[in-house]
Design a protein around this motif. Structure first.
Motif, short mmCIF file in Angstrom:
data_model
loop_
_atom_site.label_atom_id
_atom_site.label_comp_id
_atom_site.label_asym_id
_atom_site.label_seq_id
_atom_site.Cartn_x
_atom_site.Cartn_y
_atom_site.Cartn_z
N ALA A 6 0.74 -1.19 0.15
CA ALA A 6 -0.02 -0.02 -0.10
C ALA A 6 0.80 1.18 0.13
N ARG A 7 2.07 1.14 -0.05
CA ARG A 7 3.01 2.23 0.05
C ARG A 7 2.58 3.23 1.31
N ASP A 8 2.31 2.57 2.40
CA ASP A 8 2.37 3.24 3.43
C ASP A 8 3.42 3.32 4.53
N TRP A 9 4.15 4.25 4.15
CA TRP A 9 5.51 4.65 4.96
C TRP A 9 5.18 4.95 6.53
N PRO A 10 4.29 5.79 6.89
CA PRO A 10 4.06 6.05 8.08
C PRO A 10 3.57 4.62 8.96
N GLY A 11 2.68 3.91 8.17
CA GLY A 11 2.20 2.66 8.78
C GLY A 11 3.37 1.79 8.89
N LEU A 12 4.21 1.79 8.10
CA LEU A 12 5.59 0.81 8.38
C LEU A 12 6.47 1.37 9.60
#
Length: 317
Positions: A30-36
């Protein structure tokens, strides 16, 4: 490792076996950097960080996203390490898992090119963050792939172990390096595995590398000689002692690697015909297992082999 009826078909997908790892794959896709960032911050053990890192690095097509994040946050070690892992995974896909004599020169060239790119990222991270476990762990993989030799691989492991002395994924990597197929010897491989077991605190994952060392030795032998090796009394005692200190110890915490650890104990005892000794590991596994060792049995049908040996162990053990 959820309990399941022993007749059910085994599950080998690590994202199903360890559901939290599926979250890492989802966030990457999902390209969710904050989530990673939040995901990694919530992990409470370097071993789990290593498993999550390998999951991100193994996510198809993630290299573009990870390059963008690494460019956006140049001072942050995490995006560079994850990008390095992705480059390592891409390189190993090109090389394949074949023995060296079956890998073409063109494959080796591309493989090494990817690993050298990963190395540059990791060298910079290690220089800035000398205690960063993920970077040193991955440098153990690149050392082996780039054929930097036993001494350099051990140096990198020692740098990691100075801060994280019982890092099971890193110990598994160095074990590979110490095997004859990567320029080592069986004396070195077993010596390293036993040293990890002796130094480990009760209930640690580390003694499980003993079982993997015996599996590797078995896989290098043929027919009756291979089975005879696992049936040796000293090998049996080595496996029993390692299991008692790790996966069968009351304080054992499975984490993301518990399935792999139990699998190698279940496999080595099963192939030796020790059903009673294999049984507790199959009970702990339920329907979950690491596919890798079972693929080495005749027929290369991991599910059939696992099910057959599980039935024997639980029926007679």
């Amino acid at each position: 490792m959820p309990p399941a009826p022993p007749s059910t078909r085994p599950q080998f997908d690590p994202l199903v076996v360890s559901p939290p790892l599926a979250r890492a794959r989802h966030l990457t896709g999902a390209r969710d950097w904050p989530g990673l960032v939040r995901y990694f911050a919530a992990l409470d053990h370097p071993d789990e960080e290593a498993a999550a890192c390998r999951t991100v690095g193994g996510t198809h097509g993630s290299e573009t996203f990870l390059r963008q994040v690494a460019d956006l946050y140049p001072a942050d070690p995490l995006p560079r390490v994850l990008l390095a892992d992705r480059l390592i995974s891409l390189g190993w896909e090109i090389r394949s898992g074949a023995r060296a004599q079956h890998v073409t020169a063109a494959q080796f060239e591309q493989f090494h090119a990817h690993l050298r790119q990963a190395e540059q990222l990791l060298i910079a991270v290690c220089a800035q963050y000398p205690a960063y476990a993920l970077a040193w762990y991955l440098r153990g993989i690149t050392a082996r792939g780039l054929e930097l030799g036993q001494s350099e691989a051990r140096r990198r492991y020692d740098r990691l172990a100075a801060h994280h002395p019982h890092h099971y994924p890193a110990q598994r990597q160095l074990l590979q390096q110490t095997c004859p197929k990567w320029g080592g010897s069986w004396e070195a491989a077993h010596g390293f595995a036993e040293a990890c077991a002796r130094a480990a605190p009760p209930g640690s994952q580390s003694p499980a590398v003993v079982a993997e060392a015996h599996f590797e030795h078995w896989s290098d032998l043929d027919g009756a000689e291979a089975t005879g090796y696992l049936r040796r009394p000293d090998v049996r005692d080595s496996l029993l002692n390692a299991a008692a200190a790790s996966v069968l110890h009351p304080s054992f915490r499975p984490g993301f690697h518990g399935v792999t650890a139990h699998t190698y104990f279940a496999f080595t005892h099963s192939v030796a015909g020790r059903h009673a000794e294999a049984a507790p590991h199959f009970r702990a596994l339920g329907n979950c297992a690491d596919e890798h060792p079972w693929l080495f049995l005749p027929g290369r049908d991991a599910a059939a082999a696992f099910s057959k040996h599980r039935a024997s162990a639980l029926g007679r053990g």
